[in-house]
Design an enzyme around this catalytic site. Structure first.
Site, PDB file in Angstrom:
ATOM      1  N   SER A   1       4.610   2.546   7.885  1.00  0.00           N
ATOM      2  CA  SER A   1       4.280   1.358   7.094  1.00  0.00           C
ATOM      3  C   SER A   1       5.465   0.906   6.265  1.00  0.00           C
ATOM      4  O   SER A   1       6.089   1.689   5.552  1.00  0.00           O
ATOM      5  CB  SER A   1       3.103   1.660   6.157  1.00  0.00           C
ATOM      6  OG  SER A   1       1.927   1.890   6.877  1.00  0.00           O
TER       7      SER A   1
ATOM      8  N   ASP B   1       0.080  -7.661   1.532  1.00  0.00           N
ATOM      9  CA  ASP B   1       0.521  -6.267   1.605  1.00  0.00           C
ATOM     10  C   ASP B   1       2.046  -6.163   1.598  1.00  0.00           C
ATOM     11  O   ASP B   1       2.627  -5.345   2.324  1.00  0.00           O
ATOM     12  CB  ASP B   1      -0.049  -5.583   2.857  1.00  0.00           C
ATOM     13  CG  ASP B   1       0.041  -4.059   2.768  1.00  0.00           C
ATOM     14  OD1 ASP B   1       0.139  -3.531   1.646  1.00  0.00           O
ATOM     15  OD2 ASP B   1       0.041  -3.405   3.828  1.00  0.00           O
TER      16      ASP B   1
ATOM     17  N   GLY C   1     -10.650 -25.113  -3.757  1.00  0.00           N
ATOM     18  CA  GLY C   1     -12.006 -24.843  -4.226  1.00  0.00           C
ATOM     19  C   GLY C   1     -13.100 -25.095  -3.212  1.00  0.00           C
ATOM     20  O   GLY C   1     -14.118 -25.705  -3.538  1.00  0.00           O
ATOM     21  N   VAL C   2     -12.888 -24.628  -1.983  1.00  0.00           N
ATOM     22  CA  VAL C   2     -13.939 -24.723  -0.971  1.00  0.00           C
ATOM     23  C   VAL C   2     -14.104 -23.378  -0.290  1.00  0.00           C
ATOM     24  O   VAL C   2     -13.170 -22.582  -0.226  1.00  0.00           O
ATOM     25  CB  VAL C   2     -13.634 -25.790   0.113  1.00  0.00           C
ATOM     26  CG1 VAL C   2     -13.634 -27.184  -0.473  1.00  0.00           C
ATOM     27  CG2 VAL C   2     -12.308 -25.496   0.817  1.00  0.00           C
TER      28      VAL C   2
ATOM     29  N   ILE D   1     -15.193 -21.982   3.482  1.00  0.00           N
ATOM     30  CA  ILE D   1     -15.190 -22.588   4.817  1.00  0.00           C
ATOM     31  C   ILE D   1     -15.676 -21.602   5.865  1.00  0.00           C
ATOM     32  O   ILE D   1     -15.794 -20.400   5.623  1.00  0.00           O
ATOM     33  CB  ILE D   1     -13.777 -23.082   5.197  1.00  0.00           C
ATOM     34  CG1 ILE D   1     -12.781 -21.911   5.135  1.00  0.00           C
ATOM     35  CG2 ILE D   1     -13.342 -24.218   4.294  1.00  0.00           C
ATOM     36  CD1 ILE D   1     -11.406 -22.253   5.639  1.00  0.00           C
TER      37      ILE D   1
ATOM     38  N   HIS E   1       0.807  -1.217   0.000  1.00  0.00           N
ATOM     39  CA  HIS E   1       0.000   0.000   0.000  1.00  0.00           C
ATOM     40  C   HIS E   1       0.844   1.273   0.000  1.00  0.00           C
ATOM     41  O   HIS E   1       0.341   2.359  -0.282  1.00  0.00           O
ATOM     42  CB  HIS E   1      -0.997   0.003   1.175  1.00  0.00           C
ATOM     43  CG  HIS E   1      -0.402   0.286   2.519  1.00  0.00           C
ATOM     44  ND1 HIS E   1      -0.073  -0.705   3.416  1.00  0.00           N
ATOM     45  CD2 HIS E   1      -0.084   1.453   3.129  1.00  0.00           C
ATOM     46  CE1 HIS E   1       0.411  -0.171   4.518  1.00  0.00           C
ATOM     47  NE2 HIS E   1       0.417   1.141   4.371  1.00  0.00           N
TER      48      HIS E   1
END
Length: 491
Positions: A233, A162, A289-290, A292, A132
């Site tokens: 940062s 980030d 591919g789930v 949860i 960022h």
């Protein structure tokens, strides 16, 4: 009188002999409780910490004074209110175009965009910072503590964590030593070096407040009380050995300034990202591919899992790796490739760190027992996959049962679209099911360990429920599957 004098003499002797000894003991104990001296650490490390400033190009309205432009009395207002600001009737303001006049074209100006921090991780010019800090910048300038300035190029970025990796044309930088964030403990002293509000090489200190603070799918943050403000940062979080243990990234604040809670990216996570950015310029993550969710303690007991652990599967992507492996909605994934899933947020991180096309073993909890499945890890796409939408007519409602539900068979077309073989669709919800969050349109797939095939079978299963304990229902709603606990009414 003599007795009184003797006692007084003894008291004076105690005051003059014993008390100084106690004071000496206190004085001896003081050095061990003294605060650590950070001066030597700062002297060794601050030369490796850099200030990062960025610029961006913005469009501004031509001033309209004279043939060449000239000064604009409203320029100051545009710095505050944006380049489009122009009072009605002012020079340069929108208005009717005069005959034969050439419309003024927007001009561009390079303006400061932001300030951040970073630190050297190699002698040949690699700089680590936050994504960022540099996202959207046209130019990036890296300034060393001695005033030397470099133009930096972006090697690669990873918005999910980030992290950004920069490169400057330098050969003799002093890299900071990399520590082990897994060895951190609560209460441990740490310090930060950065450029808060543009104040270069500012040092602040504090302690580790928490470890593995969950705020995202791929990032367990280090929480500290080190004073971190805008501009810090991307700067390093250092331990007392002068090693980097984190990358200062976020603050938790209502005012925008420091309020006692700052978050840092663990350096182990950051360096894993750096390795991929160096080699490929991007980060590749695994996926199965789930979708949860969390397993509550109450649900864990209801499905026989014992205690809250693992990740409850709410949706399985059609044709995805998990679907091919046989994972089903309602399964609780308790282990991935031999690593226990202690909480649901562990799974995305562990799978994400797995190389695509890797063959892995999943252990899931299904209908009261553990089941092992083989899955081939896929690659995380750049954009999130949209969940399937379900529509379709349903049958007429029935009388509510002991759960407060009226259900009907799921139409065949809806079953095909959703990829389910059975279940019933809720038409009406009353107490106690409405208090548990069930709504019309929800599809009930399982009651306890029993798969539901149709409304007739559902009625039979529900009629046999024990009113003294809650029933666990596996519910499909808007493409998401979750366990819902409902206390049956007494018959």
């Amino acid at each position: 009188m003599r007795q009184w004098l003797a006692i007084a003499s003894m008291s004076l002797a105690f005051a003059g002999g014993v008390l100084p000894a106690a004071q000496a003991q206190v004085a001896t104990a003081q050095p061990s409780a003294a605060l650590p001296d950070f001066t030597e650490i700062v002297a060794r490390t601050e030369g490796s910490v850099v200030n990062i400033r960025t610029t961006e190009t913005v469009a501004v309205r031509p001033s309209g004074f004279g043939p060449g432009g000239g000064s604009d009395p409203y320029e100051m207002f545009r710095w505050f209110f944006g380049p489009e600001f122009s009072p009605p009737g002012a020079p340069g303001a929108p208005g009717p175009q005069r005959r034969g006049e050439t419309p003024q074209q927007p001009q561009e100006r390079t303006v400061p965009r932001g300030v951040g921090s970073g630190f050297a991780i190699s002698a040949d010019g690699y700089i680590l910072t936050n994504n960022h800090v540099v996202d959207g910048a046209n130019e990036i300038f890296v300034t060393m503590t001695d005033g030397t300035e470099f133009n930096a190029e972006v090697v690669g970025t990873d918005p999910r964590t980030d992290i950004a990796l920069l490169k400057v044309d330098a050969k003799d930088l002093t890299p900071l030593p990399i520590g082990d964030s897994h060895q951190l403990k609560k209460g441990q002293w740490v310090l930060a070096i950065g450029s808060p509000f543009g104040l270069d090489s500012t040092v602040t200190a504090g302690i580790i407040s928490a470890i593995n603070r969950e705020t995202g799918d791929y990032l367990p943050f280090i929480q500290t009380d080190v004073a971190v403000n805008p501009g810090n940062s991307g700067g390093p979080l250092l331990n007392l050995a002068g090693q980097v243990v984190g990358v200062n990234s976020q603050i938790v604040s209502r005012s925008g300034g420091f309020m006692g809670i700052s978050l840092a990216i663990p350096i182990d996570e950051a360096m894993r990202v750096v390795e991929q950015l160096k080699e490929h310029g991007k980060v590749t993550r695994g996926r199965i591919g789930v979708q949860i969710g969390e397993v509550s303690d109450e649900v864990a007991k209801a499905i026989g899992l014992g205690k809250a652990r693992g990740a409850m599967v709410s949706h399985v992507e059609k044709g995805g790796p998990a679907a091919s492996a046989g994972v089903m909605p309602g399964d609780v994934i308790t282990s991935f490739n031999g690593t226990d899933i202690k909480q649901w947020a562990d799974l995305p991180r562990i799978v994400g760190e797995t190389k695509p096309d890797t063959a892995a073993t999943l252990e899931v909890w299904r209908k009261g027992k553990a089941v092992k499945l083989k899955v081939t890890v896929g690659e995380m796409p750049s954009e999130a996959t949209q969940t399937a939408q379900r529509e379709g007519p349903v049958a007429e409602p029935e009388k509510t049962d002991v759960l407060g539900l009226a259900v009907a068979d799921v139409p065949e077309q809806a079953r095909k679209e959703l990829g389910i073989k059975g279940g019933v669709q809720v038409r009406d919800v009353r107490a106690p099911a409405n208090a548990a969050g069930l709504q019309p349109g929800d599809i009930i797939l399982t009651v306890g360990d029993t798969d539901i095939t149709d409304a007739k079978q559902f009625a039979k299963v529900v009629s046999g429920l024990d009113a003294s304990s809650k029933a666990a229902l596996l519910v499909l709603s808007d493409g998401q599957t979750r366990w819902v606990l409902v206390q049956p009414k007494a018959k």
